[in-house]
Design a protein around this motif. Structure first.
Motif, PDB file in Angstrom:
ATOM      1  N   TYR A 111       0.833  -1.197   0.000  1.00 18.70           N
ATOM      2  CA  TYR A 111       0.000   0.000   0.000  1.00 18.70           C
ATOM      3  C   TYR A 111       0.868   1.247   0.000  1.00 18.70           C
ATOM      4  O   TYR A 111       1.874   1.319   0.693  1.00 18.70           O
ATOM      5  CB  TYR A 111      -0.910  -0.004   1.229  1.00 18.70           C
TER       6      TYR A 111
ATOM      7  N   ASP B 101      -2.401   5.863  -2.918  1.00 22.18           N
ATOM      8  CA  ASP B 101      -3.459   4.981  -3.404  1.00 22.18           C
ATOM      9  C   ASP B 101      -4.834   5.439  -2.933  1.00 22.18           C
ATOM     10  O   ASP B 101      -5.820   5.298  -3.657  1.00 22.18           O
ATOM     11  CB  ASP B 101      -3.207   3.544  -2.951  1.00 22.18           C
ATOM     12  N   ALA B 102      -4.921   5.979  -1.722  1.00 24.99           N
ATOM     13  CA  ALA B 102      -6.211   6.461  -1.220  1.00 24.99           C
ATOM     14  C   ALA B 102      -6.693   7.649  -2.038  1.00 24.99           C
ATOM     15  O   ALA B 102      -7.882   7.761  -2.354  1.00 24.99           O
ATOM     16  CB  ALA B 102      -6.090   6.839   0.251  1.00 24.99           C
TER      17      ALA B 102
ATOM     18  N   ARG C 236      -5.916   8.273  -5.176  1.00 23.28           N
ATOM     19  CA  ARG C 236      -6.290   7.760  -6.498  1.00 23.28           C
ATOM     20  C   ARG C 236      -7.643   7.070  -6.429  1.00 23.28           C
ATOM     21  O   ARG C 236      -8.482   7.226  -7.318  1.00 23.28           O
ATOM     22  CB  ARG C 236      -5.213   6.796  -6.992  1.00 23.28           C
ATOM     23  N   GLU C 237      -7.880   6.327  -5.351  1.00 22.11           N
ATOM     24  CA  GLU C 237      -9.150   5.627  -5.199  1.00 22.11           C
ATOM     25  C   GLU C 237     -10.313   6.607  -5.059  1.00 22.11           C
ATOM     26  O   GLU C 237     -11.370   6.423  -5.668  1.00 22.11           O
ATOM     27  CB  GLU C 237      -9.068   4.721  -3.972  1.00 22.11           C
ATOM     28  N   SER C 238     -10.111   7.669  -4.291  1.00 24.63           N
ATOM     29  CA  SER C 238     -11.188   8.649  -4.144  1.00 24.63           C
ATOM     30  C   SER C 238     -11.413   9.422  -5.443  1.00 24.63           C
ATOM     31  O   SER C 238     -12.540   9.762  -5.786  1.00 24.63           O
ATOM     32  CB  SER C 238     -10.883   9.616  -3.001  1.00 24.63           C
TER      33      SER C 238
ATOM     34  N   ASP D   9     -13.420   7.236  -7.638  1.00 28.73           N
ATOM     35  CA  ASP D   9     -14.788   7.165  -7.135  1.00 28.73           C
ATOM     36  C   ASP D   9     -15.585   8.398  -7.554  1.00 28.73           C
ATOM     37  O   ASP D   9     -16.775   8.300  -7.882  1.00 28.73           O
ATOM     38  CB  ASP D   9     -14.775   7.014  -5.624  1.00 28.73           C
TER      39      ASP D   9
ATOM     40  N   VAL E   4     -15.115   1.433  -7.274  1.00 29.97           N
ATOM     41  CA  VAL E   4     -13.852   0.967  -6.723  1.00 29.97           C
ATOM     42  C   VAL E   4     -14.128  -0.216  -5.809  1.00 29.97           C
ATOM     43  O   VAL E   4     -15.073  -0.216  -5.048  1.00 29.97           O
ATOM     44  CB  VAL E   4     -13.153   2.099  -5.937  1.00 29.97           C
ATOM     45  N   GLY E   5     -13.314  -1.246  -5.900  1.00 26.95           N
ATOM     46  CA  GLY E   5     -13.455  -2.390  -5.026  1.00 26.95           C
ATOM     47  C   GLY E   5     -14.001  -3.616  -5.725  1.00 26.95           C
ATOM     48  O   GLY E   5     -13.892  -4.713  -5.206  1.00 26.95           O
TER      49      GLY E   5
END
Length: 69
Positions: A16, A20-21, A23-25, A28, A34-35
């Motif tokens: 991790y 990455d957080a 990029r994930e948000s 989204d 995501v997921g």
């Protein structure tokens, strides 16, 4: 340009990373879910071939062909 492409191709973090957080948000907010697991093109092609075989099989085999009278 070639140096950038070879460096980008080698980027594959094993763990991790804090970015990455972010990029994930960002993904989204763009509407991408995501997921969920990603499906490869190979899997899509294999399922497509399977469905094609099923449709051809149903078109060629007469109904009730397995029953004897």
């Amino acid at each position: 340009m070639a140096r950038f492409l070879s460096a980008a191709a080698g980027y594959n973090p094993a763990g991790y990373e804090p970015k990455d957080a972010a990029r994930e948000s960002w993904l989204d907010t763009r509407g991408r879910v995501v997921g969920l697991p990603q499906v490869s093109w190979e899997t899509v092609v294999n399922v497509g071939f399977f469905l094609l075989v099923v449709v051809v099989w149903l078109a060629l085999v007469p109904p009730g062909g397995g029953r004897r009278r």
